[in-house]
Design a protein around this motif. Structure first.
Motif, PDB file in Angstrom:
ATOM      1  N   ALA A  19       0.670  -1.404  -0.098  1.00 57.15           N
ATOM      2  CA  ALA A  19       0.074  -0.456  -0.017  1.00 57.15           C
ATOM      3  C   ALA A  19       0.926   1.137  -0.344  1.00 57.15           C
ATOM      4  O   ALA A  19       0.659   2.268  -0.334  1.00 57.15           O
ATOM      5  CB  ALA A  19      -1.103  -0.134   0.745  1.00 57.15           C
ATOM      6  N   LEU A  20       2.466   1.566   0.643  1.00 63.30           N
ATOM      7  CA  LEU A  20       2.863   2.605   0.608  1.00 63.30           C
ATOM      8  C   LEU A  20       3.267   2.395  -0.021  1.00 63.30           C
ATOM      9  O   LEU A  20       3.614   4.027  -1.325  1.00 63.30           O
ATOM     10  CB  LEU A  20       3.954   2.153   1.904  1.00 63.30           C
ATOM     11  CG  LEU A  20       3.581   2.488   3.023  1.00 63.30           C
ATOM     12  CD1 LEU A  20       4.855   1.629   4.459  1.00 63.30           C
ATOM     13  CD2 LEU A  20       3.734   3.700   4.001  1.00 63.30           C
ATOM     14  N   HIS A  21       4.156   2.019  -0.721  1.00 67.46           N
ATOM     15  CA  HIS A  21       4.535   1.673  -2.438  1.00 67.46           C
ATOM     16  C   HIS A  21       3.457   2.450  -3.767  1.00 67.46           C
ATOM     17  O   HIS A  21       3.977   2.795  -4.480  1.00 67.46           O
ATOM     18  CB  HIS A  21       4.979   0.453  -3.298  1.00 67.46           C
ATOM     19  CG  HIS A  21       6.458  -0.122  -2.040  1.00 67.46           C
ATOM     20  ND1 HIS A  21       7.447   0.684  -2.466  1.00 67.46           N
ATOM     21  CD2 HIS A  21       6.981  -0.786  -1.731  1.00 67.46           C
ATOM     22  CE1 HIS A  21       9.149   0.101  -1.199  1.00 67.46           C
ATOM     23  NE2 HIS A  21       8.148  -1.034  -0.916  1.00 67.46           N
ATOM     24  N   ALA A  22       2.363   1.603  -3.351  1.00 68.75           N
ATOM     25  CA  ALA A  22       1.199   2.755  -4.247  1.00 68.75           C
ATOM     26  C   ALA A  22       0.736   3.674  -3.936  1.00 68.75           C
ATOM     27  O   ALA A  22       0.698   4.371  -5.265  1.00 68.75           O
ATOM     28  CB  ALA A  22       0.087   1.361  -3.993  1.00 68.75           C
ATOM     29  N   LEU A  23       1.081   3.860  -2.966  1.00 74.83           N
ATOM     30  CA  LEU A  23       0.184   5.461  -2.020  1.00 74.83           C
ATOM     31  C   LEU A  23       1.861   6.378  -3.247  1.00 74.83           C
ATOM     32  O   LEU A  23       1.689   7.459  -3.526  1.00 74.83           O
ATOM     33  CB  LEU A  23       0.079   4.822  -1.314  1.00 74.83           C
ATOM     34  CG  LEU A  23      -1.352   4.817  -0.295  1.00 74.83           C
ATOM     35  CD1 LEU A  23      -1.127   4.986   1.218  1.00 74.83           C
ATOM     36  CD2 LEU A  23      -2.235   5.575  -0.987  1.00 74.83           C
ATOM     37  N   LYS A  24       2.817   5.891  -2.796  1.00 73.74           N
ATOM     38  CA  LYS A  24       4.234   6.762  -3.181  1.00 73.74           C
ATOM     39  C   LYS A  24       3.582   7.293  -5.178  1.00 73.74           C
ATOM     40  O   LYS A  24       4.247   8.544  -5.367  1.00 73.74           O
ATOM     41  CB  LYS A  24       4.808   6.042  -3.384  1.00 73.74           C
ATOM     42  CG  LYS A  24       6.383   6.888  -3.773  1.00 73.74           C
ATOM     43  CD  LYS A  24       7.493   6.604  -3.033  1.00 73.74           C
ATOM     44  CE  LYS A  24       7.578   4.597  -3.730  1.00 73.74           C
ATOM     45  NZ  LYS A  24       8.963   4.513  -3.395  1.00 73.74           N
ATOM     46  N   ALA A  25       3.105   6.039  -5.452  1.00 75.01           N
ATOM     47  CA  ALA A  25       3.187   6.112  -6.433  1.00 75.01           C
ATOM     48  C   ALA A  25       2.200   7.194  -7.460  1.00 75.01           C
ATOM     49  O   ALA A  25       1.696   8.094  -8.609  1.00 75.01           O
ATOM     50  CB  ALA A  25       3.136   5.317  -7.979  1.00 75.01           C
TER      51      ALA A  25
END
Length: 165
Positions: A19-25
């Motif tokens: 989720a953190l990596h997706a939000l960053k994107a």
């Protein structure tokens, strides 16, 4: 984005990291609600989640608030050396150029027990110092500590740092 942000509370650390990596994107930079949520996860029990938080903050934060600076600085005390390195890098990313507090905080890591952490500290000091300012003096002061280090890599990096400023 709200659906992804809800996954930050998931019981599985892998889901939180994803989720953190997706939000960053997909998130807008400087979304303060999201940044606050990510800062809360810096205290997560999973080192992978804390690492992903630091990476996400590095990408999302344009102008760090005192809370963000304090939370990232706290991670520089983590027991995990790779997380201390990531926190040093994140602090350099979210700090303004020449930020004396960031330089001082990172400079303290020149005395870290881990040579990779000391080396990371020396390397990022060049990123946050401004040429021709008082920050130059701070960088030289902390680099002089690294020159006395037992770690050859830290001494070499400190020597190049002194040549940089």
């Amino acid at each position: 984005i709200k659906g992804i942000a809800r996954q930050l509370q998931h019981h599985d650390p892998d889901v939180r990291v994803f989720a953190l990596h997706a939000l960053k994107a997909v998130s807008d930079k400087d979304d303060m609600d999201l940044i606050s949520s990510v800062c809360l996860l810096l205290g997560d029990v999973s080192p992978e989640v804390r690492q992903a938080c630091l990476e996400t903050l590095s990408d999302l934060v344009l102008a760090a608030t005192e809370i963000v600076m304090n939370r990232v600085s706290t991670c520089m005390q983590d027991l995990n050396a790779s997380l201390r390195c990531a926190a040093i890098q994140a602090l350099a990313q979210v700090s303004e150029l020449g930020d004396a507090l960031a330089i001082c905080s990172i400079g303290k890591k020149l005395e870290d027990r881990n040579s990779d952490v000391r080396l990371t500290a020396v390397e990022v000091l060049t990123c946050i110092s401004e040429e021709g300012t008082a920050a130059k003096v701070s960088v030289l002061a902390v680099a002089s500590l690294a020159l006395e280090s037992n770690c050859m890599g830290a001494r070499r990096a400190a020597a190049s740092l002194c040549n940089f400023v």
